[in-house]
Design an enzyme around this catalytic site. Sequence first.
Site, PDB file in Angstrom:
ATOM      1  N   ARG A 185     124.561  17.064 104.781  1.00 20.72           N
ATOM      2  CA  ARG A 185     124.856  18.493 104.673  1.00 20.72           C
ATOM      3  C   ARG A 185     125.325  18.761 103.241  1.00 20.72           C
ATOM      4  O   ARG A 185     126.075  17.957 102.670  1.00 20.72           O
ATOM      5  CB  ARG A 185     125.966  18.908 105.655  1.00 20.72           C
ATOM      6  CG  ARG A 185     125.497  19.030 107.110  1.00 20.72           C
ATOM      7  CD  ARG A 185     124.583  20.222 107.327  1.00 20.72           C
ATOM      8  NE  ARG A 185     124.209  20.394 108.718  1.00 20.72           N
ATOM      9  CZ  ARG A 185     123.141  19.838 109.299  1.00 20.72           C
ATOM     10  NH1 ARG A 185     122.326  19.073 108.603  1.00 20.72           N
ATOM     11  NH2 ARG A 185     122.881  20.062 110.576  1.00 20.72           N
ATOM     12  N   GLU A 225     123.223  26.714 101.079  1.00 21.29           N
ATOM     13  CA  GLU A 225     121.815  26.785 101.433  1.00 21.29           C
ATOM     14  C   GLU A 225     121.450  28.203 101.897  1.00 21.29           C
ATOM     15  O   GLU A 225     122.247  28.787 102.640  1.00 21.29           O
ATOM     16  CB  GLU A 225     121.589  25.782 102.578  1.00 21.29           C
ATOM     17  CG  GLU A 225     120.317  25.009 102.448  1.00 21.29           C
ATOM     18  CD  GLU A 225     120.299  23.808 103.375  1.00 21.29           C
ATOM     19  OE1 GLU A 225     121.078  22.867 103.146  1.00 21.29           O
ATOM     20  OE2 GLU A 225     119.515  23.831 104.312  1.00 21.29           O
ATOM     21  N   HIS A 233     115.478  21.143 102.879  1.00 21.49           N
ATOM     22  CA  HIS A 233     116.026  20.661 104.161  1.00 21.49           C
ATOM     23  C   HIS A 233     114.896  20.272 105.128  1.00 21.49           C
ATOM     24  O   HIS A 233     114.781  20.828 106.228  1.00 21.49           O
ATOM     25  CB  HIS A 233     116.943  21.724 104.781  1.00 21.49           C
ATOM     26  CG  HIS A 233     117.980  21.147 105.702  1.00 21.49           C
ATOM     27  ND1 HIS A 233     119.224  21.687 105.866  1.00 21.49           N
ATOM     28  CD2 HIS A 233     117.943  20.065 106.530  1.00 21.49           C
ATOM     29  CE1 HIS A 233     119.901  20.976 106.754  1.00 21.49           C
ATOM     30  NE2 HIS A 233     119.138  19.989 107.171  1.00 21.49           N
TER      31      HIS A 233
END
Length: 327
Positions: free
Chosen positions: A238, A267, A285
């Site tokens: 993450r 993000e 991602h």
Amino acid sequence: MSQWKVYVTRPVPQPAIDLLAERCEVEVNPEDRVLSKGELIEKIKGRDGVFCLLTDKIDAEVMDAAPGVKVFANMAVGYDNIDIPAATARGILVTNTPGVLTEATAEFAWALLFAVARRVVEADKFMRAGKYRAWGPMLMLGQEIHGKILGVIGGGRIGTAFARRAKGFDLKVLYTDVRPNAQFEAETGGRFVDKDTLLRESDFVSIHVPLTPSTRHLIGERELKLMKKSAILINTSRGPVVDEAALVKALREGEIWGAGLDVFEREPEMVPGLAELDNVVVCPHIASATWETRTAMATMAARNLLAALEGQLPPQCVNPEAYKQGR
Ligand code: GLV
């Protein structure tokens, strides 16, 4: 006859929708985009279950706006997008999709490591720009992988699968975690060390931890300074685990050699400066983004959702206390 009303927040692999549709009245957001909080709240009102994604922020306000929802089935292994204590306090079940994305994510961490070490993306851009004139003895020299020291932060499922693959390239494995993991050591031959030792000694560092209050900025300015100047950092976990502004500074000033990132602190945005650097490979991602894995994740989430609606404890429930409470 359809029994339960279920909302799916974005198009997902069809087998999962088919599974849900056997038992429920399903509505899928037809648009391939993240819903705003207001839209999400409007859409989930009157539903019994929600099939959600890591991009859906499910907080107490969302839960209270749709009191009929008994389960949020997250199509992800990570569930930092959901306020778990708030769900548990309301007797709402939350589920995730562990295991099925382990191998794909581990493979992608290697893809990033190779891409950075051998400058694959930079070389591709160079070719397309028509800059290749002749083979050059000093052209695009990178770093060899084999025989180096691999540092794995987080010795869980994905960290283990990542480290297991190091054998083929004769790497020595170090790992760190809150506690040693005998299975990691048995499968990888890795040695447990503290975080600072790992950062000082490793040639390549790959992060495989969940985002929690204790892993936020696990890698910041101090940690980056401990790393070798030749080191490569890989993050497929993450974004907020790494202080991205500190990383840009370290990459720019040559404190580390390169980085491969699949996740970002805010993000989908990147911190200013990151995109201009040649020594970083950035991806949207996609570590678990294979047909096989995304289908497995979606069907696992659908099964969890159905189990919850049927009054069972879903197989991958992250807050089983909420289940006991509802009995
Ligand atoms: C992906 O990031 C996941 O948590 O599944």
